[in-house]
Scaffold this active site. Structure first.
Site, PDB file in Angstrom:
ATOM      1  N   ILE A 471     -13.336   4.683  10.181  1.00  0.00           N
ATOM      2  CA  ILE A 471     -13.299   5.995   9.809  1.00  0.00           C
ATOM      3  C   ILE A 471     -13.393   5.955   7.884  1.00  0.00           C
ATOM      4  CG2 ILE A 471     -11.600   6.703  11.669  1.00  0.00           C
ATOM      5  CD1 ILE A 471      -8.677   7.097   9.358  1.00  0.00           C
ATOM      6  N   ASN A 597     -10.368  -8.081   2.513  1.00  0.00           N
ATOM      7  CA  ASN A 597     -11.536  -7.916   1.725  1.00  0.00           C
ATOM      8  C   ASN A 597     -11.054  -6.528   0.433  1.00  0.00           C
ATOM      9  OD1 ASN A 597     -13.924  -7.122   0.792  1.00  0.00           O
ATOM     10  ND2 ASN A 597     -14.644  -6.223   2.362  1.00  0.00           N
ATOM     11  N   GLN A 604      -9.847   1.891  -0.801  1.00  0.00           N
ATOM     12  CA  GLN A 604      -9.140   2.606  -0.139  1.00  0.00           C
ATOM     13  C   GLN A 604      -7.723   2.328  -1.318  1.00  0.00           C
ATOM     14  OE1 GLN A 604      -8.454   3.340   3.432  1.00  0.00           O
ATOM     15  NE2 GLN A 604     -10.294   3.578   2.745  1.00  0.00           N
ATOM     16  N   GLY A 669      -3.824   1.758   4.052  1.00  0.00           N
ATOM     17  CA  GLY A 669      -5.237   2.854   4.298  1.00  0.00           C
ATOM     18  C   GLY A 669      -3.838   4.054   3.632  1.00  0.00           C
ATOM     19  N   GLU A 670      -2.563   4.253   3.613  1.00  0.00           N
ATOM     20  CA  GLU A 670      -1.753   5.381   2.824  1.00  0.00           C
ATOM     21  C   GLU A 670      -0.705   4.583   1.221  1.00  0.00           C
ATOM     22  OE1 GLU A 670      -0.545   8.070   7.445  1.00  0.00           O
ATOM     23  OE2 GLU A 670      -0.670   5.080   7.031  1.00  0.00           O
TER      24      GLU A 670
END
Length: 709
Positions: A471, A597, A604, A669-670
Site C-alpha cells: 500500500i 530496506n 515509512q 508502518g505505524e
C-alpha cells in the site's frame, strides 16, 4: 530439463538500500490501479448518499433518472438483492452494516448510501445520481461528542479488554508525593489516501472477479463470499497496486454495490468513490476524550497510573479507538488501571487509522508524563528511564526485546538534549519563542499465519507468490530482498507477485504485521526450495514449486510481549502575536526489529512523523450539529501538513532484531506517528509555558491560551 543453482554470497540483500522494484512502472504510468484498468463493456456506478442525518427513506424517484441518457439501472432498498451479515469476518469482527447497502429504508447518519446509479459512462452516472430525488422522513439526531458522556459503554477493542486493573489505585494516589490529573482530547481525523477507493466487479464463467484497491485480497474475497453466500473458491480479488490505505481500505460500501450491479446487469461495473464520499464511507479516527492520573514518589517513580479513553462510534457498529491501550505497554505501577469506552452517536462508523489507539493515546499519556516531569523537577527523558518496566505492565510477559532506553539515550545525544534549559518561555529567535519536547512510542510487533509459494523456473529465475498488499510501504521490494537471501541468489533473479486472492491466505497489510508475516512465509518456502535444489533436482519446464504455511510456527510468539519502540524529539517556534506554531526539526530514533530496506523504512518512519506534525497542528474534522455532516469534507477544507510545514525530519534506528523471527523483523508502518504529536505539544509548552491538552494546536488556541496564562 535444466539445473537452477543457488550459491554462497558474501553480501546479503536484507539491510541494504534498494529502490522499489516497481518504481519505474509507477513513475511511467505502466502500473495500473484499480480505477484505470480497462474492461470490455464496462459500466460505471455512482453512489447516492443521504442528505439527512437520521430518519427513513420515503421514496426513491427513479423514473425520470432511468430516462436519462446512458442510464442502465438504479439500485436501492426497494430492488437490491439481500445480503447476509450474520457472520464473523477474517479480523474476528462482524461486518460494519454500512457495507450491507440498500437493505432497508433506515438512515443512521449523514452520507449513508441510499442508491447506486449505473450508466454507460462515469459522467452519465454522476449526472443522473445528482438528479435522483430521494424523499425522507427526518428524525432528530445527535452528533455531539463532548465531555458530558453519561452513556459511555466500556467495551473491548482491538487492543484487548475494555478494562485492565491491578492494585489499589486511590490508595496509591493518596500516598503519592506528586499527583497529576489531567484531561486530553483529540478530534475526528480522516485518512484520505492518494488513490481513491475504487473497484471493478464482473462475473466470468460463474466466478466473481473483483479488481480492487485494498489492504488484503483474501480479506475482501472472504467478506464478499460471506455477504453474498458464495463459495469462497468462486470469488477472486486482485489488487496489484495500491496508492495508500492507512487502515481504510478494507470492505466498503462501493465494493458491495458494484457486485450487486454487476450481478444485475451481467456486465463489468466500476465504482469509484469521490473525495467527499470518502469522508462518509471510508472510516476515520474517532474523536477521543482521555483522562490520565499519575501518582509518583519524590524520585518520580510511579505508584499509580490510570488512563481512560472515551471515543465515539456509530449507532450501527461498535468500533473502539483504544487510546488507553498504550499505557498497558509503556509504564508500570503498583496500581495500574486502563479503560476504553465508547459513546454511540448518529455518525458514520470509525475504523482503523494508522496506529489505532496508540496515536491518540500516546498524545495523552506522553503529554501527561511531560507534565509529571515538570511537577517532579526531573528531566523528561530521565523520568521515562526511571519508569522502565521489567515485564509487560498488564500481560506480565517478558519482553522479546525492549530497547526504548537506548532510543532515548541515542536520540537525546543526537538532538542536543543535554544543553536544554528546562524552564519554559526563555529562548527566543526574534519574534519566535523556541522550545523542545520529547515523547516515547510503542506499537505491537505481531505476526499472523500466512502461506507463500516459491518456484524455481527453468530459465534460472525464481518466482515468489504471496497474497501480500503493498500500500506504498515498499513491501514488494522488501519481500524481494528477503526471498533473495533465503534462496541465496541476487535480487535480479527473483520476481515477487502479490495481490491476488488465488495465491492463498495471508495476513493483510495492517497492524504493522504485513511484511513480518509475509517474510516469514516467504523465507520458509524459499529455504525449502533451496534445499531441494541443493540435492541436485533438475528443473522441468513447468518449474519446481514449494509452498509454506506458518500457522504452527507463529503460535510460539504468544509467550513474549513484542513491540517496536521509539523516542521522538521536536523543536518548535511559536509566534505569540499570531499564534502560529512552526516545527523546526524532528528526530525519531526507533527500535523496530531488523530493517529490511533502509531506503523505504526511513520513508515509512519519516512519513509517520510528518503525519504527527499534521495531527499536532492541523488535522480536525468538525461536524455541524444542525446537519450532522462535516464542514469542508474535502482536501481543501480538511487541513494537513504540506511541504511548507515540513522542516528537517530525521529518522534512524538502533539494532533490534527480534530473536524469534526468522528475519528478525518487527514492524515499522505505524510506530513513526506514535508520540510525534505529544513531542510537538510538549515542545510548545517549553516554548510558551502554556499546556495544550486539545489537538490540534491551532493559532486561535495559542492566542487564547496565552491570554489566560
Amino acid at each position: 530439463m535444466t539445473t537452477t543453482t543457488t550459491g554462497t554470497r558474501t553480501t546479503k540483500a536484507v539491510g541494504t538500500a534498494h529502490t522499489r522494484v516497481e518504481g519505474r512502472d509507477k513513475v511511467t504510468g505502466a502500473a495500473r490501479y484499480a480505477g484505470e484498468i480497462p474492461f470490455a463493456g464496462l459500466a460505471h456506478g455512482w453512489l447516492v448518499l443521504s442528505t439527512i442525518t437520521r430518519g427513513r427513506i420515503r421514496s426513491v424517484e427513479t423514473g425520470p433518472v432511468l430516462e436519462m441518457p446512458g442510464v442502465l439501472t438504479v439500485l436501492h432498498h426497494g430492488n437490491a438483492p439481500q445480503v447476509d451479515t450474520d457472520y464473523i469476518g477474517m479480523l474476528g469482527m462482524p461486518p460494519d452494516p454500512t457495507v450491507a447497502v440498500f437493505q432497508h429504508d433506515r438512515v443512521p447518519h449523514a452520507g449513508w448510501p441510499v442508491a447506486l446509479v449505473v450508466a454507460e459512462t462515469s459522467e452519465q452516472a454522476r449526472e443522473a445520481a445528482e438528479a435522483l430525488v430521494v424523499q425522507y422522513e427526518e428524525e432528530p439526531h445527535d452528533v455531539t461528542f463532548s465531555g458530558a458522556l453519561p452513556d459511555a459503554e466500556t467495551t473491548p477493542g482491538i487492543s484487548g479488554p475494555g478494562v485492565t486493573e491491578k492494585g489499589d489505585l486511590e490508595a496509591e494516589l493518596a500516598g503519592s508525593a506528586v499527583v497529576l490529573d489531567a484531561e486530553y482530547s483529540t478530534p475526528e481525523e480522516h485518512h484520505n489516501s492518494m488513490e481513491p477507493h475504487a473497484v471493478t466487479a464482473l462475473w466470468d464463467g460463474g466466478r466473481l472477479e473483483v479488481v480492487d484497491s485494498n489492504q488484503g485480497t483474501v480479506w475482501v474475497a472472504n467478506e464478499l463470499a460471506s455477504l453474498f453466500s458464495l463459495d469462497p473458491a468462486s470469488v477472486r480479488v486482485r489488487s496489484e497496486h495500491v496508492g495508500g490505505g492507512f487502515g481504510s481500505k478494507g470492505v466498503r460500501a462501493h465494493q458491495v454495490a458494484a457486485v450487486m450491479a454487476a450481478t444485475s446487469l451481467s456486465r463489468p461495473v466500476r465504482v469509484v468513490m469521490t473525495r467527499r464520499q470518502l469522508f462518509s464511507l471510508a472510516g476515520y479516527r474517532s474523536p477521543t476524550i482521555q483522562r490520565v492520573r499519575l501518582g509518583a514518589d519524590a524520585e518520580g517513580r510511579l505508584r499509580a497510573l490510570d488512563h481512560s479513553c472515551v471515543s465515539a462510534t456509530s449507532t450501527v457498529y461498535e468500533f473502539t479507538e483504544p487510546g488507553a491501550g498504550v499505557a498497558r505497554v509503556m509504564y508500570d505501577a503498583p496500581a495500574h488501571r486502563t479503560a476504553n469506552s465508547v459513546v454511540r452517536l448518529d455518525v458514520p462508523s470509525p475504523t482503523f487509522m494508522r496506529a489505532p489507539g496508540e496515536a491518540p493515546g500516546s498524545f495523552a499519556l506522553e503529554s501527561a508524563f511531560d507534565e509529571l516531569a515538570e511537577k517532579c523537577g526531573i528531566d523528561p527523558v530521565e523520568l521515562r528511564l526511571r519508569n522502565e518496566p521489567e515485564v509487560g505492565p498488564v500481560s506480565g510477559l517478558p519482553f522479546s526485546t525492549r530497547r526504548l532506553p537506548e532510543c532515548f539515550r541515542v536520540g537525546a545525544r543526537r538532538f542536543g538534549w543535554a544543553g536544554r534549559d528546562p524552564r519554559p518561555g526563555l529562548r527566543r529567535d526574534g519574534r519566535w519563542l523556541l522550545g523542545t519536547g520529547t515523547a516515547g512510542a510503542s506499537f505491537g510487533a505481531g505476526a499472523m499465519p500466512s502461506t507463500a509459494a516459491a518456484t524455481a523456473e527453468a530459465d534460472g529465475t525464481f518466482t515468489v507468490r504471496i497474497n501480500a498488499a503493498d500500500i506504498g510501504t515498499g513491501a514488494r521490494t522488501a519481500l524481494t530482498l528477503v526471498a533473495a537471501d533465503a534462496l541465496d541468489v541476487p535480487t535480479e533473479r527473483v520476481r515477487v507477485r502479490i495481490g491476488d486472492s488465488d495465491f492463498g491466505p495471508a495476513m493483510i497489510a495492517g497492524g504493522s504485521m504485513g511484511t513480518r508475516s509475509w517474510a516469514w512465509a516467504v523465507t520458509a518456502a524459499a529455504e525449502e526450495l533451496r534445499g531441494r535444489l541443493a540435492m541436485g533436482d533438475a528443473v522441468p519446464p513447468e518449474g519446481i514449486t514449494v509452498r509454506s504455511d506458518t500457522t504452527e510456527a507463529i503460535g510460539a510468539l504468544a509467550q513474549k510481549e513484542r513491540h517496536s519502540y521509539g523516542a521522538q524529539f521536536a523543536e518548535v517556534a511559536v509566534d505569540v502575536t499570531t499564534g502560529e506554531v512552526r516545527v523546526r526539526r524532528m528526530l525519531g530514533i526507533f527500535a523496530a526489529g531488523r530493517i529490511v530496506n533502509p531506503l523505504t523504512a526511513r520513508n515509512q518512519l519519516t512519513g509517520g512523523m510528518i503525519w504527527g506534525i499534521s495531527m499536532a497542528l492541523h488535522e480536525e474534522a468538525v461536524r455541524d450539529r444542525n446537519t450532522g455532516a462535516l464542514y469542508g469534507a474535502d482536501l481543501a477544507g480538511y487541513h494537513i501538513s504540506t511541504n511548507a510545514d515540513v522542516p528537517v525530519v530525521e529518522a534512524d534506528w538502533v539494532d533490534d532484531p527480534d530473536p524469534d523471527d526468522p528475519v528478525g523483523i518487527k514492524g515499522i508502518g505505524e510506530i513513526g506517528i506514535v508520540g510525534a504529536a505529544a513531542a510537538i505539544a510538549n515542545a510548545v509548552w517549553h516554548a510558551t509555558g502554556v499546556r495544550h491538552r486539545t489537538l490540534p494546536i491551532r493559532p486561535d488556541r495559542v492566542l487564547t491560551a496565552g491570554s489566560r496564562a
